[in-house]
Design an enzyme around this catalytic site. Sequence first.
Site, PDB file in Angstrom:
ATOM      1  N   ASP A 151       2.696  88.512 -75.644  1.00  0.00           N
ATOM      2  CA  ASP A 151       1.714  89.379 -76.324  1.00  0.00           C
ATOM      3  C   ASP A 151       2.417  90.174 -77.437  1.00  0.00           C
ATOM      4  O   ASP A 151       2.068  91.309 -77.740  1.00  0.00           O
ATOM      5  CB  ASP A 151       1.043  90.324 -75.320  1.00  0.00           C
ATOM      6  CG  ASP A 151      -0.340  90.785 -75.757  1.00  0.00           C
ATOM      7  OD1 ASP A 151      -0.886  90.227 -76.732  1.00  0.00           O
ATOM      8  OD2 ASP A 151      -0.865  91.726 -75.129  1.00  0.00           O
ATOM      9  N   HIS A 175      -8.577  86.647 -73.592  1.00  0.00           N
ATOM     10  CA  HIS A 175      -8.081  87.999 -73.329  1.00  0.00           C
ATOM     11  C   HIS A 175      -8.955  88.581 -72.218  1.00  0.00           C
ATOM     12  O   HIS A 175     -10.167  88.704 -72.380  1.00  0.00           O
ATOM     13  CB  HIS A 175      -8.183  88.851 -74.598  1.00  0.00           C
ATOM     14  CG  HIS A 175      -8.090  90.326 -74.337  1.00  0.00           C
ATOM     15  ND1 HIS A 175      -6.938  91.049 -74.543  1.00  0.00           N
ATOM     16  CD2 HIS A 175      -9.018  91.217 -73.883  1.00  0.00           C
ATOM     17  CE1 HIS A 175      -7.159  92.323 -74.233  1.00  0.00           C
ATOM     18  NE2 HIS A 175      -8.406  92.451 -73.826  1.00  0.00           N
ATOM     19  N   GLU A 207      -5.820 100.536 -82.594  1.00  0.00           N
ATOM     20  CA  GLU A 207      -7.053 101.143 -82.094  1.00  0.00           C
ATOM     21  C   GLU A 207      -7.144 102.638 -82.375  1.00  0.00           C
ATOM     22  O   GLU A 207      -8.136 103.274 -82.033  1.00  0.00           O
ATOM     23  CB  GLU A 207      -7.204 100.878 -80.586  1.00  0.00           C
ATOM     24  CG  GLU A 207      -7.629  99.452 -80.252  1.00  0.00           C
ATOM     25  CD  GLU A 207      -6.473  98.470 -80.136  1.00  0.00           C
ATOM     26  OE1 GLU A 207      -5.406  98.704 -80.742  1.00  0.00           O
ATOM     27  OE2 GLU A 207      -6.641  97.460 -79.439  1.00  0.00           O
ATOM     28  N   THR A 238      -7.396  92.532 -81.553  1.00  0.00           N
ATOM     29  CA  THR A 238      -8.585  93.381 -81.608  1.00  0.00           C
ATOM     30  C   THR A 238      -9.163  93.411 -83.021  1.00  0.00           C
ATOM     31  O   THR A 238     -10.375  93.447 -83.203  1.00  0.00           O
ATOM     32  CB  THR A 238      -8.198  94.835 -81.240  1.00  0.00           C
ATOM     33  OG1 THR A 238      -7.350  94.800 -80.103  1.00  0.00           O
ATOM     34  CG2 THR A 238      -9.416  95.665 -80.947  1.00  0.00           C
TER      35      THR A 238
HETATM   36 ZN    ZN Z   1      -5.151  90.326 -75.350  1.00  0.00          ZN
END
Ligand code: ZN
Length: 393
Positions: free
Chosen positions: A287, A197, A72, A101
């Site tokens: 994760d 999520h 990100e 993402t």
């Molecule tokens: Zn997630």
Amino acid sequence: MLTLLKNATLFAPEPMGLRHLLVADTRIAAILGPEDPLPTAWPGLATVDLGGRRVLPGLVDPLVHMTGGGGEGGFGTRTPELTLADAVGSGVTTLVGALGTDALTRTPASLLGKARELVAGGLTCLAYTGSYQLPAVTLTGSIGSDIVHIAEFIGVGEIAISDHRGSQPTVQELARLASEARTAGMIAGKSGIVFIHTGDAPGGLEILREVARTTALPLAQFLPTHINRTAQLFEDGLRFAREGGRIDVTTSTTPELLAAGEVPASEAMARALHARVDPTRLSMSSDANASLPHFDKDGRFLGLAPGRLASLFEALGECVNDHGIALERAVPLASTHAADALGLAAKGRLAVGQDADLVVLTETGWAIDQVWSLGRQIHRRPHETAGDSHHGH
Ligand code: ZN
């Protein structure tokens, strides 16, 4: 290929005491008690003495960003791929991959290729089609077609809700997606699970309840994760589990996330059990290789750290050693319940006919001595004292 694993203190996950496991090719062919005659004279039989060490089902991790999850903070912050070397010693023998993402520079095709690399390395590796954002990215043109036609795709995910990085799906969009995954799952004999999520926006899990309220879809069609990310979301999750839903907590963390109010995964499990939530509704995931970013109050990116696959085994150890959860109650939180939620019938339990996926613990402490996956030893603790395995009696 026949292997006799002698002298296992077996947690199947229920405690079964000292047993011998006969493994034929990839599966458990027999579980013998101390009085049963051993088939030691069989030609070609390999014998491994586990010396009374505790043996658990291989861990089942329902969320692994095996191609790397996000980044990100620009291209310089892309999280790396999971390596086979990191995977084999983690105690996780069944991994389910997802995009994160970033479903723009990472694709379902690369996810599938990565899953097959890990399978070639001896693990069981499955995946979710789709992406954080809707419309979901797919390999063959639709979610349903991916689940029906591609063996590895068992459901769809991670679909982001209550998160600034998601596509802010409507109730109708989510209902349609879940129906498509569910129906395709029925046709293909898979769970068609919708892995969610959950971000930390105040909406929490409300949109999933809304889908269940307005359609005939069961709440358990969804498996929302990151339920321990904030205290408020955790409370919402406990309610969701009591209403018949399943909840998953994340074992990877950072000091920033903990400081911002994340409930550590093992503490979340202990609190959920203490609150008498049906344990079969609870699971943990690593994760792994996700980006775990933190932002300031204006939403500016401050930094990130990648998730770790090894955190699942570590959190299991904390459940047992820090929170006093009995091993046979803790193991299902990292194996059996996820296998059930994902419809993986041969996983999560050590019994005749099940896949021979197992974790052998060290005699003392909380560490992994050996990992077996599909009947093969894929990891052995380095610097072990010599002479206690690979020999018959
Ligand atoms: Zn997630």
